[in-house]
Each structure stands twice: as structure tokens, then as C-alpha cells.
Write a protein that holds these residues in place. Structure first.
Motif, PDB file in Angstrom:
ATOM      1  N   ILE A  46      10.292   5.368   6.627  1.00 60.78           N
ATOM      2  CA  ILE A  46       9.710   4.032   6.437  1.00 60.78           C
ATOM      3  C   ILE A  46      10.012   3.499   5.038  1.00 60.78           C
ATOM      4  N   ALA A  47       9.911   4.387   4.037  1.00 56.98           N
ATOM      5  CA  ALA A  47      10.156   3.968   2.647  1.00 56.98           C
ATOM      6  C   ALA A  47      11.587   3.474   2.462  1.00 56.98           C
ATOM      7  N   TRP A  48      12.548   4.177   3.066  1.00 54.50           N
ATOM      8  CA  TRP A  48      13.947   3.750   2.952  1.00 54.50           C
ATOM      9  C   TRP A  48      14.201   2.440   3.694  1.00 54.50           C
ATOM     10  N   ILE A  49      13.573   2.274   4.845  1.00 50.02           N
ATOM     11  CA  ILE A  49      13.707   1.000   5.579  1.00 50.02           C
ATOM     12  C   ILE A  49      13.162  -0.144   4.721  1.00 50.02           C
ATOM     13  N   VAL A  50      12.003   0.095   4.113  1.00 44.88           N
ATOM     14  CA  VAL A  50      11.387  -0.924   3.242  1.00 44.88           C
ATOM     15  C   VAL A  50      12.270  -1.210   2.034  1.00 44.88           C
ATOM     16  N   ALA A  51      12.793  -0.140   1.403  1.00 44.35           N
ATOM     17  CA  ALA A  51      13.615  -0.306   0.202  1.00 44.35           C
ATOM     18  C   ALA A  51      14.864  -1.134   0.501  1.00 44.35           C
ATOM     19  N   VAL A  52      15.552  -0.796   1.583  1.00 43.37           N
ATOM     20  CA  VAL A  52      16.780  -1.527   1.945  1.00 43.37           C
ATOM     21  C   VAL A  52      16.451  -2.962   2.354  1.00 43.37           C
ATOM     22  N   MET A  90       0.831  -1.210   0.000  1.00 42.83           N
ATOM     23  CA  MET A  90       0.000   0.000   0.000  1.00 42.83           C
ATOM     24  C   MET A  90       0.862   1.255   0.000  1.00 42.83           C
ATOM     25  N   LEU A  91       1.929   1.246   0.808  1.00 42.38           N
ATOM     26  CA  LEU A  91       2.816   2.402   0.869  1.00 42.38           C
ATOM     27  C   LEU A  91       3.487   2.652  -0.485  1.00 42.38           C
ATOM     28  N   LEU A  92       4.086   1.619  -1.054  1.00 39.85           N
ATOM     29  CA  LEU A  92       4.843   1.779  -2.305  1.00 39.85           C
ATOM     30  C   LEU A  92       3.933   2.148  -3.470  1.00 39.85           C
ATOM     31  N   GLN A  93       2.755   1.529  -3.544  1.00 39.08           N
ATOM     32  CA  GLN A  93       1.852   1.834  -4.656  1.00 39.08           C
ATOM     33  C   GLN A  93       1.296   3.260  -4.564  1.00 39.08           C
ATOM     34  N   THR A 130      11.638   5.870  -4.206  1.00 35.87           N
ATOM     35  CA  THR A 130      11.811   6.514  -2.901  1.00 35.87           C
ATOM     36  C   THR A 130      12.556   7.840  -3.041  1.00 35.87           C
ATOM     37  N   ILE A 131      13.587   7.852  -3.882  1.00 35.61           N
ATOM     38  CA  ILE A 131      14.369   9.084  -4.094  1.00 35.61           C
ATOM     39  C   ILE A 131      13.495  10.183  -4.705  1.00 35.61           C
ATOM     40  N   TYR A 132      12.771   9.855  -5.770  1.00 37.17           N
ATOM     41  CA  TYR A 132      12.014  10.874  -6.497  1.00 37.17           C
ATOM     42  C   TYR A 132      10.831  11.402  -5.702  1.00 37.17           C
ATOM     43  N   THR A 133      10.111  10.524  -5.008  1.00 41.86           N
ATOM     44  CA  THR A 133       8.941  11.002  -4.255  1.00 41.86           C
ATOM     45  C   THR A 133       9.339  11.740  -2.980  1.00 41.86           C
ATOM     46  N   SER A 134      10.604  11.651  -2.607  1.00 43.83           N
ATOM     47  CA  SER A 134      11.088  12.391  -1.433  1.00 43.83           C
ATOM     48  C   SER A 134      11.759  13.703  -1.829  1.00 43.83           C
ATOM     49  N   THR A 193       8.690  13.379   6.389  1.00 46.14           N
ATOM     50  CA  THR A 193       9.853  12.701   6.976  1.00 46.14           C
ATOM     51  C   THR A 193       9.544  11.271   7.407  1.00 46.14           C
ATOM     52  N   TRP A 194       8.404  11.057   8.059  1.00 46.64           N
ATOM     53  CA  TRP A 194       8.089   9.713   8.558  1.00 46.64           C
ATOM     54  C   TRP A 194       7.883   8.724   7.421  1.00 46.64           C
ATOM     55  N   VAL A 195       7.280   9.178   6.326  1.00 51.03           N
ATOM     56  CA  VAL A 195       7.098   8.304   5.161  1.00 51.03           C
ATOM     57  C   VAL A 195       8.447   8.006   4.512  1.00 51.03           C
ATOM     58  N   LYS A 196       9.282   9.047   4.441  1.00 53.96           N
ATOM     59  CA  LYS A 196      10.613   8.879   3.848  1.00 53.96           C
ATOM     60  C   LYS A 196      11.420   7.826   4.618  1.00 53.96           C
TER      61      LYS A 196
END
Length: 450
Positions: free
Chosen positions: A426-432, A81-84, A405-409, A421-424
Motif C-alpha cells: 500500500i505504501a508503494w502504491i501511495v508513494a508512486v 494516517m498511514l504515512l505519518q 517507504t524504503i527505510y520503514t520496509s 507486506t500489506w503495508v509495504k
């Protein structure tokens, strides 16, 4: 140089030009009516989260560990849900899909490499569709696998017909096919009468998942196979189908809001379907010695009273095969659209949709046909291909999630709609985490780790 790249991307035209900015949305309408107008893209995206490749993993997870892995499906769905939502936001705000945005920030050679990797991932998805469709035809009508594989090449005609009917018709048909899958498994789970208390308890993370090696690997397989890289490219493009004035920030905010609602509702349906699959496996097959690693095994098990008891029926098996066929047809539509998006976005190459469909399908059926011929029509050998297609998907995932993650941040690119910031975080944690996870899955697949 950067401006030159931007001009080149815009000169290449909008993503999926034939559907871009074509769907009218009402002004000053009620929440329900507005949501209906924005509903549709989420259904196409949800298809990738309930494709045949996920079925075996979910049912096998239930058969082996009952309901303990439901918590893993829940986590995977929240990540999806987050990524989409991020992918859709990128398309709505910038007017460019993820492939176009990535190409703007890379060289031509890098764009070609990224296109090849992504195309291989889409081809891998298409192979799963071919196998699922061919096996379903064999189970339903007794059609030999080789003939079934060849029949699946003609679904290009279906897609061409749907394209001429308009994008809203495509969205509606996909939603109907999803409904078939949903009701088939809801009916089968209802007959299986699982213990509701045990099912609900399954959504609480089980510490055993981290200590049991086999359980952990299966859990990682569920998470790793959930997020499909081509879905991120697809959503960033089809989110632009609704008519929108990007100069009006209120209109953009409204589009993001309702597109996210659509995406989350449809992904919730996908989440329920995956839960139903796991619950079905747990309710019917937990504690049995049945081998449920293949579609044929499941088909036979559902009509065997020695395995599933008094509810065993050929009707259950037939419904399963129908759902499998519906899933394959859904993948036909989304796979073709995704292929067109990455081709136009990464290498700025346009080709007629029918040609795109034919090329993609021919590339997908060749390895399946070779496998059928070499192993004499063995369903087991053909379905083993599904395991190895996941390797391509695992490789393609980081090159889609990390740029997203880079572009949407990036506030320069997204303005006030950049990730908070909080989404950024979480998104980086998910990406890694997903990148490391998929590297582990590649290793496990190649060395036969279980």
C-alpha cells in the motif's frame, strides 16, 4: 563507508536535542493515562492538514460540487494516517528522524540538494502562513497588508517564549488553537443546517469525479495538497520526545502503538475540520454565483444575506478570521521545528532557534512584500502566491515519501518493526501515485489547467 556515515550521524546528536527524550511516560498505567502521556506530537502534525492552503480548496470544492468530494477527503486522510504512522515508527525504532536517515544513505552533495528542496517547501508553507496571518489581521482590525506581513515577523518572540516553557506546553497550545478552528467551523456548519443524508452520501465515491475534468482536477488538488512533506520529517523527530529504552522491544512496541493512536486521533480531527470546510461550502454557497477563491471572498460572503441567507452575520465572518489567525500561529511553530530538523539532519548544521526562526520568516516575507508593493496591497494578488507555493510542496513530496517507504520496509534497519507486506504494498502504491499526481499538479499550475 556505511558505518562511517552512521557514526557521523550519531556524532551530530539526536534530532531536536533540546526536546529529545525529555517527556516522562508512566509505567504500568491505564490505557487512557498512557495515551495522555503520548498525546501531543499528533496535534503538531495535524496542523499541516488544516492549514490555510487547504481551506480555499475544501470550501471551493463544496461550493462547486456540494458534498461529492467528501470521499476524496476521506481517502486523503487515510493516506495521511498511514504515512505519518510510518514516519513516527522510523523515529521511535531507529532514534533518527527521516532527514538523518536519508543523509546516512546519501552523499554530502546529495544531502545539500535535498536540504535546499525541502527548505523551499518549508518556505512555501511559511508563505502561506504569512499570507493567512496578514489577511486575518486586515479582516479583523483593518491593518494594511504590508503592515500585517511585517507584524507576522514578530511571532518569533512567541515561539521563543513557548520553547522556554517546555515541549508539553507547546503541544498544549497547539491543541487549543486546533480546538478554536474546530469549534468555529462546527458552529458555522450547524447554523448552515446541511442535509445530513446528502452529507453521508458524499463519502461514497462518485463516478463523476473521474469523468468530469474540472471535478477531477479539484479532487487531485485536495489529495495532492493533503500530505505535507515537512510533516513527515517533523513527526519522525518529535515522536522521539518521550523517554524510551530502545533496547526493550516491548517498550518500543508500546511507544509505536500509543504514538500511532495519538497521530490517528489528531488526524481524525483534521479530517473532520476539512469535512466541515467542504460541507460549509456546499451548504452555504452551492448553486450561488459567488467567487470563493480567496479568504477575503469568504469573509465577505459569510456576512452577505444575498449569498448565505438569514444566517448571514458579521460574527460568522469574524469567527472565520479568528480561525485563520489561529491556523497561521500553529504553522509558525511547526514550520520552525521542521526547518531545524531538516537543517540538522541533511547538512548537520545547528543554529539557535531564534536565528532559525528569523531567517525562515525573512525568507518567507520577502516575496509577499514584493507582491504587496507591486500590486498596491491587493489581497487577490497576494493570495495568488498560495497557488504557486504548492509547486514547491509537490516537488519535495517524492523525496520524503519514497525514502520513508524504503527505510520503514528495511528489516535490517527496523528489525521486527519493519512494514509487513500489506503495508509495504500500500505504501508503494501511495508513494508512486502521489508522485505522479504532484507532477500533474505542477503541470496544471504552471499552464493554468482547470
Amino acid at each position: 563507508m556505511k558505518e562511517e556515515k552512521k557514526l557521523m550521524a550519531y556524532a551530530n546528536g539526536p534530532s531536536l536535542e533540546e526536546i529529545n527524550n525529555t517527556v516522562e511516560v508512566p509505567k504500568n498505567a491505564s490505557f487512557a493515562r498512557t495515551l495522555m502521556a503520548y498525546s501531543g506530537p499528533g496535534a503538531l502534525v495535524a496542523v499541516g492538514y488544516m492549514d490555510p492552503g487547504n481551506w480555499i480548496t475544501s470550501i471551493a470544492g463544496g461550493a462547486e460540487y456540494k458534498y461529492a468530494l467528501l470521499s476524496v477527503i476521506l481517502l486523503s486522510s487515510l493516506i495521511a494516517m498511514l504515512l505519518q504512522s510510518m514516519a513516527a515508527k522510523l523515529g521511535i525504532v531507529t532514534g533518527r528522524d527521516l532527514a538523518q536517515a536519508t543523509r546516512e544513505h546519501t552523499s554530502k552533495k546529495t544531502g545539500v540538494v535535498l536540504w535546499v528542496i525541502t527548505e523551499l517547501a518549508i518556505m512555501a508553507t511559511d508563505i502561506a502562513e504569512v499570507i493567512g496571518g496578514a489577511v486575518a489581521l486586515q479582516l479583523l482590525f483593518g491593518i494594511p497588508l504590508l503592515v500585517g506581513v511585517l507584524i507576522t515577523t514578530f511571532d518569533v518572540l512567541l515561539l521563543l517564549l513557548l520553547t522556554k516553557l517546555g515541549f508539553r506546553k507547546i503541544e498544549a497550545i497547539v491543541a487549543v488553537l486546533i480546538s478554536i478552528i474546530f469549534f468555529v467551523f462546527a458552529y458555522e456548519v450547524a447554523l448552515a443546517t446541511p442535509n445530513i443524508g446528502e452529507v453521508l452520501q458524499g463519502f461514497i465515491p462518485d463516478p463523476q469525479i473521474t469523468s468530469d475534468k474540472s471535478m477531477l482536477f479539484l479532487a487531485l488538488g485536495i489529495v495532492g495538497a493533503t500530505v505535507m512533506p515537512h510533516n513527515l520529517y517533523l513527526h519522525s523527530s518529535i515522536a522521539q520526545a518521550r523517554k524510551l529504552d530502545r533496547r526493550d522491544e516491548k517498550e518500543v512496541a508500546k511507544a509505536i502503538r500509543f504514538t500511532t493512536w495519538d497521530s490517528n486521533i489528531q488526524l481524525t480531527v483534521a479530517f473532520i475540520v476539512n469535512c466541515l470546510l467542504l460541507v460549509l461550502g456546499g451548504a452555504l454557497f452551492y448553486g450561488t454565483s459567488s467567487d470563493l477563491g480567496k479568504f477575503v471572498d469568504l469573509f465577505e460572503a459569510l456576512k452577505n444575506p444575498d449569498i448565505v441567507g438569514k444566517i448571514a452575520s458579521p460574527v460568522l465572518s469574524i469567527l472565520f478570521a479568528i480561525a485563520l489567525l489561529a491556523s497561521g500561529q500553529n504553522s509558525t511553530i511547526t514550520g520552525t521545528l521542521s526547518g531545524q530538523i531538516v537543517m540538522e539532519g541533511f547538512i548537520h548544521l545547528k543554529m539557535p532557534l531564534w536565528m532559525r526562526r528569523v531567517v525562515t520568516r525573512l525568507l518567507a516575507i520577502v516575496p509577499v512584500i514584493i507582491c504587496v508593493i507591486l500590486y498596491g496591497g491587493s489581497e487577490t494578488a497576494v493570495e495568488d502566491l498560495l497557488l504557486y507555493t504548492q509547486v514547491f510542496l509537490s516537488i519535495a513530496l517524492p523525496i520524503s515519501i519514497i525514502p520513508l517507504t524504503i527505510y520503514t520496509s528495511d528489516k535490517k534497519l527496523m528489525g521486527k518493526f519493519a512494514n509487513p507486506t500489506w503495508v509495504k504494498i500500500i505504501a508503494w502504491i501511495v508513494a508512486v501515485a502521489l508522485t505522479l499526481l504532484n507532477l500533474f499538479l505542477i503541470y496544471g499550475t504552471l499552464v493554468g489547467l482547470e
